[in-house]
Design a protein around this motif. Sequence first.
Motif: not given
Length: 388
Positions: A56, A58-59, A132-133, A183, A185, A223, A279-280, A300
């Motif tokens: 994913l 963003r990580w 974050d989580r 998750d 979130n 996700w 989102q992201d 974010k």
Amino acid sequence: MKKRVLALALSATMALSLTACGGGTSTSSNPPADGSTAPEGGGTQKIGISMPTQSLERWNRDGSYLDQQFKDAGYETILTYSDNDTNRQVNDIQNMIAEDVDLLVVAAIDGEALNTVMNEAGEAGIPIIDYDRLIMNDNVSYYVSFDNYTVGTLQGQYVVDTLDLDNAAGPFNMEFTAGDPADNNAGYFFQGAVDVLQPYIDSGKLNVVSGQTDFDTVATDKWDTQTALERAQNVLASYYADGTQVDVWLCSNDSTALGVTQAIQSDYAGSNQPIITGQDGDEANLKNIVDSLQSMTVYKAVANEAVVTLDLGKAILNGDTIDESLISASGWEFDCSFDTESYSTSDGHNCPSFLLVPDVVTKDNMMEKLVDTGYYTQDADGYLHPAA
Ligand code: BGC
């Protein structure tokens, strides 16, 4: 763009290209970039950074930013990505404990499944920054995240404003796609959106044609884009094959929005382009926004999340008092709040949290929000790419 964040964004982008080729575990250190930020106490202190996955987008950014931040401040780092495999993340963190790390920074794959290893870290006296989580374990010292509930309300409000739900006659048809139930979130994002949209669903102005409105039914394991694509295809085949129009597909993030967008392109009988949220600010989704296939993303700035984590980590390791005074003392040039009420890891135990503020990005404001700030550059075709 404020100077400190831009420098971070650029150096982390360079680090990202290295990380993306490698994966697994990396251990390294830099000499302190600035004498004043050198760790106290003589020897080099070691930071264990455990990220969930490289699959994913963003990580990869988070891992690189965090690694670069701590290294530039003179710490040694161990950075791992656990391939969305909980057992592997437990193992990665156990290895960090065995390596005598002084601080753990953990973004959990599964908020419930790290209990044993968090207890082991607690017994070893290692402070834990939950990144974050939320991890449901009281050994977690502090939580750094964006305001997760607000992410969902921004998505819901975007739908209300874009369809002008307070004035338009409607009804409009919509569907939900939420995130990974493991998750923590994901529930906050979903609830934030539902809380904004529920009055319009109740009044009949929004009609969820499939009837699928509960979180577990609309959730997306890990996700995963393919999983979101397949569920969207099923919903389209079952409820929209007769030409029924879908006006909105509320997706909790970009990886799921990508799957839904693909399903709309391949399996949707209608000719309108539904509103699709995300989102992201993932690269493929920003391209879809430019091409009007996705409507918005909640951005974010994870570079700032890494800045907060570093300053918090330094304060923990220096034994400083930690409360909202960290915010002014650190001189952050972005909004962040200190919250001791919103995130509980067990009954009666709230985790002190530093929460950053998410922001809506659309085709109309992406230059201002993402390019002018230095996070992305724009190519000749108008598409955005992480700044290099
Ligand atoms: C993060 C989101 C991200 C999702 C999938 C969540 O925990 O907060 O930014 O889209 O995980 O990676």
